[in-house]
Design a protein around this motif. Sequence first.
Motif, mmCIF file in Angstrom:
data_model
loop_
_atom_site.group_PDB
_atom_site.id
_atom_site.type_symbol
_atom_site.label_atom_id
_atom_site.label_comp_id
_atom_site.label_asym_id
_atom_site.label_seq_id
_atom_site.Cartn_x
_atom_site.Cartn_y
_atom_site.Cartn_z
ATOM 1 N N ILE A 109 0.999 -1.982 0.380
ATOM 2 C CA ILE A 109 -0.143 -0.072 -0.116
ATOM 3 C C ILE A 109 0.743 0.859 -0.028
ATOM 4 C CG2 ILE A 109 -1.929 1.351 1.582
ATOM 5 C CD1 ILE A 109 -2.500 -1.418 2.565
ATOM 6 N N GLU A 110 0.354 2.187 -1.144
ATOM 7 C CA GLU A 110 1.955 2.802 -1.844
ATOM 8 C C GLU A 110 2.299 3.445 -0.168
ATOM 9 O OE1 GLU A 110 4.086 4.605 -3.144
ATOM 10 O OE2 GLU A 110 3.130 4.079 -4.190
ATOM 11 N N PRO A 111 3.384 3.426 0.120
ATOM 12 C CA PRO A 111 4.081 4.469 1.368
ATOM 13 C C PRO A 111 4.265 5.730 1.357
ATOM 14 C CG PRO A 111 5.759 2.710 0.585
ATOM 15 C CD PRO A 111 4.666 2.350 -0.297
ATOM 16 N N HIS A 112 4.705 6.124 -0.176
ATOM 17 C CA HIS A 112 5.162 7.249 -0.187
ATOM 18 C C HIS A 112 3.776 9.079 -0.205
ATOM 19 C CE1 HIS A 112 8.058 10.634 -1.708
ATOM 20 N NE2 HIS A 112 6.910 10.853 -3.075
ATOM 21 N N GLU B 68 13.530 2.458 10.759
ATOM 22 C CA GLU B 68 13.937 3.809 10.767
ATOM 23 C C GLU B 68 14.741 4.636 9.854
ATOM 24 O OE1 GLU B 68 16.132 6.753 14.976
ATOM 25 O OE2 GLU B 68 15.437 4.151 14.962
ATOM 26 N N SER B 69 15.584 4.013 9.262
ATOM 27 C CA SER B 69 15.786 5.089 8.372
ATOM 28 C C SER B 69 14.797 5.003 7.350
ATOM 29 C CB SER B 69 17.044 4.608 8.566
ATOM 30 O OG SER B 69 17.386 3.516 7.181
ATOM 31 N N GLU B 70 14.349 3.776 6.827
ATOM 32 C CA GLU B 70 13.601 4.144 5.659
ATOM 33 C C GLU B 70 12.442 5.440 6.534
ATOM 34 O OE1 GLU B 70 14.453 -0.551 4.032
ATOM 35 O OE2 GLU B 70 12.352 0.197 5.000
ATOM 36 N N SER B 71 11.808 5.291 7.515
ATOM 37 C CA SER B 71 10.477 5.833 7.369
ATOM 38 C C SER B 71 10.995 7.917 8.057
ATOM 39 C CB SER B 71 10.110 5.723 9.284
ATOM 40 O OG SER B 71 10.185 4.311 9.136
ATOM 41 N N ARG B 72 12.839 7.405 8.187
ATOM 42 C CA ARG B 72 13.073 8.471 7.941
ATOM 43 C C ARG B 72 13.253 9.797 7.145
ATOM 44 N NH1 ARG B 72 16.799 7.580 11.928
ATOM 45 N NH2 ARG B 72 18.233 7.016 10.070
ATOM 46 N N ARG B 73 13.168 8.790 5.899
ATOM 47 C CA ARG B 73 13.547 9.089 4.452
ATOM 48 C C ARG B 73 11.728 9.651 3.819
ATOM 49 N NH1 ARG B 73 17.993 7.650 -0.543
ATOM 50 N NH2 ARG B 73 16.315 8.863 -1.911
ATOM 51 N N PHE C 67 14.863 3.750 -3.942
ATOM 52 C CA PHE C 67 14.865 3.945 -2.580
ATOM 53 C C PHE C 67 13.541 3.240 -2.392
ATOM 54 C CE2 PHE C 67 12.175 5.937 1.267
ATOM 55 C CZ PHE C 67 13.229 5.439 1.884
ATOM 56 N N TYR C 68 12.510 2.873 -2.875
ATOM 57 C CA TYR C 68 11.455 1.757 -3.031
ATOM 58 C C TYR C 68 11.622 0.541 -3.014
ATOM 59 C CZ TYR C 68 8.842 5.986 -0.844
ATOM 60 O OH TYR C 68 8.551 7.197 -0.217
ATOM 61 N N CYS C 69 12.653 0.390 -3.954
ATOM 62 C CA CYS C 69 12.904 -0.845 -4.895
ATOM 63 C C CYS C 69 14.060 -1.076 -3.492
ATOM 64 C CB CYS C 69 13.792 -0.804 -5.851
ATOM 65 S SG CYS C 69 12.775 -0.642 -7.137
ATOM 66 N N HIS C 70 15.273 -0.735 -2.758
ATOM 67 C CA HIS C 70 15.808 -1.294 -1.624
ATOM 68 C C HIS C 70 15.261 -1.502 -0.372
ATOM 69 C CE1 HIS C 70 19.125 -1.492 1.117
ATOM 70 N NE2 HIS C 70 18.324 -1.116 2.035
ATOM 71 N N ILE C 71 13.671 -1.436 -0.500
ATOM 72 C CA ILE C 71 12.712 -1.362 0.795
ATOM 73 C C ILE C 71 12.154 -2.845 -0.204
ATOM 74 C CG2 ILE C 71 11.026 -0.912 1.841
ATOM 75 C CD1 ILE C 71 11.161 1.706 1.928
ATOM 76 N N GLN D 258 9.042 -2.201 -11.182
ATOM 77 C CA GLN D 258 10.797 -2.809 -11.844
ATOM 78 C C GLN D 258 11.376 -3.867 -11.187
ATOM 79 O OE1 GLN D 258 13.710 0.773 -12.304
ATOM 80 N NE2 GLN D 258 15.245 -0.041 -10.837
ATOM 81 N N PHE D 259 10.870 -3.304 -9.636
ATOM 82 C CA PHE D 259 11.595 -4.780 -8.529
ATOM 83 C C PHE D 259 10.748 -6.365 -8.946
ATOM 84 C CE2 PHE D 259 11.471 -7.305 -5.048
ATOM 85 C CZ PHE D 259 12.099 -7.838 -4.478
#
Length: 705
Positions: A13-16, A75-80, A109-113, A138-139
Amino acid sequence: MTAKIKKKLLFYIEPHPIRNLFSCFLNLEVRILIRTLLEQLPDEYDLRIFSNDVMITMIQHDIPEASAVCFRPTESESRRIYEYLRQWGDAAIEERNELVLGTSDITKFYCHILARIHDELYEFDRILAWSDNGAVKQFAYERGIVALFAELGPTRRPYCPTLYFDHEGTNGFASISQTDVEDLEPMAVVPHTVWSLAGNKRVYDEPLTLRPAAKEKEAKLVLKHPYIFVALQLADDLNTVLCSHYQRPVDFLQQIIKDFQGTEYDIVVKGHPGAALRAYNLKAQKEAEELAEKEAHVHFLANDVDEMETISWYVHAAAVVSINSSLSFEALLSGKKSYVAGDAVYNLSGLMNYTPERILAGEAESNQLDRMVSFLCGHYLHPASSVFETDLVYRLFDFYAEMMKQDQLGTREFWQQYAKRFSDGFQMLVPEEFREEDVPESHLPLVSVLIHPAYVPVGLVERASALAFQFQDRAGKPYVTKLQNGDWFECCIEQVVEKGSNLFVTGWAFERERKLPATQVLVFHDGKFLSRHRVMVARPDIRREHCLSEMMDFGFQFECPNVGRDNSRYDILLLAESGRVQLVRMPSIELAIETVAESGDARTGRNTGMLVYGVGAHLKDMLKWYPEITSHVLRVFDKDPKKAGRLAPGIGIPIEPLDAVRYLPDGTEIAIAAIRYFDEIVHDIHAIQPGIVCRNIDEVWMKYV
């Protein structure tokens, strides 16, 4: 022995952050879909949900059964993700566009998640995303994972709500939109006479039955000429910015205005109802509205025009045009010539491509529309009930996984197999009674024929006092209902004048025996059915002259197509509540008949002014604020016996005891001045004369001032 889990689904579900929100995509449909995925979970499936912290918290609070299957960002992903939240404007929209298209660092970034979740937490082999997302796409491609993108279909209430799922994306990116309609083989190619009625069953005669209220002026203004109905979309919508060459709604409207400048067509513009929710979209729509105000032949509908009124406007248009709005598809289902100027999920092989020439030249509809609509509605667009009440989503994933292994995604073979596996939409496209060929007998009452979506009025044949009302079913099979023509109505067609390509007709009618208005007014030309209308003009003059109820409307005014030739004949068929009918010959064009003049006396029960209960402070204030009210007050009542016979202050009319309302006719309207005791007073009045209509004086004074 329990089944072994072999299939792992991730609902992404779109986190952006979109549109100044972290929870933009947690809409009602997504919430229901989460519950459905949990309730319908097959034995061989596992399920997890991923989104940002805000949405995961909301899901855990609102959907307890989902709390155990949720993944959060680190935590780092949430900050970004939080850093991406910014004022919704051009920069933020461009960032969202890059994510959808799968470009720039935001996609990485989101592919990394996704890679972290897949490699460390949950080795999912299928992923479901709501709306379009380039990172997911892409992923999934790189890892050989089945990805489906879900979106609301182009039919919304009052049409049958639908959803669709596509492996290439949504809207103009969906694989179906790139498919040649010749490659599609629906279970049945439903003819135009069927599917064009499926969407039209709730459509009525507005605005061609003109209202006597404020909207009448607008309706008359627009209906001077045939018009093109234009639906605007949101400036930040993916359909606008990525699936068309228009940057803003005003660019699209500017082209339409230019295309029809100097032609016979007016342009009626409907803004998007969601524009008012965000300043960015509201400003963009205001630009289009200001452009419309500069053009005499362009009319921008008010923002309070609702869904049913919108349908009423576009079904009477010469054509409907949008960038790629769902409204264009709904208009097509309603039998309209409908076009799109951008890429749309429902526009196959360019069958709905917009060019002004297609409208100006009166181009005939392609016979391929039947195939296109049959496949879309029968197979590709899934009714919401199928999505939310069955295991459809899991069956779709199994099918797509099977086709991906065979390297058949998007091929002709793929769509042939799709049609064989999924055909739940035919319940929307064709009603059950038609599929079983259970056609009702022709002895149906006329009103049943008129309201039933399976029947189409065709014509009327007159034989002495007998009438044969002709109609056909969805398959085009003809039927006849026999009617007895009689002299049941007191009626008058007062005026028939030409207005552009239409005839403007006014008149009135009521049943002699029961003193009831006609329920329908049907218009025929040389025996062919043209239109049907309602009786919805008050006509107090006719009420007074014939002692009719104040609660009912007895007048009609409408426009119908002017298709006549010399010596041709127009007829009106009046339909009574009882089912009785009377055929009336329409007078010659430009004939006007004087009817009963405005007159009457409230003391004889024929009211032309205001009757008031109570002479307290509220009435005193009303007279002070609006002194012109005094000339409209005819009688004053009060239950206090001490006040009876006194002159009402500021009015000079004797106050009558409450019992005097006993002799007022049904439907008489009384304005209640003592509004603090409104309910108590209404009870007292109705105990004496239940036919009285009680109103708040604040509302009633507007009728007279």
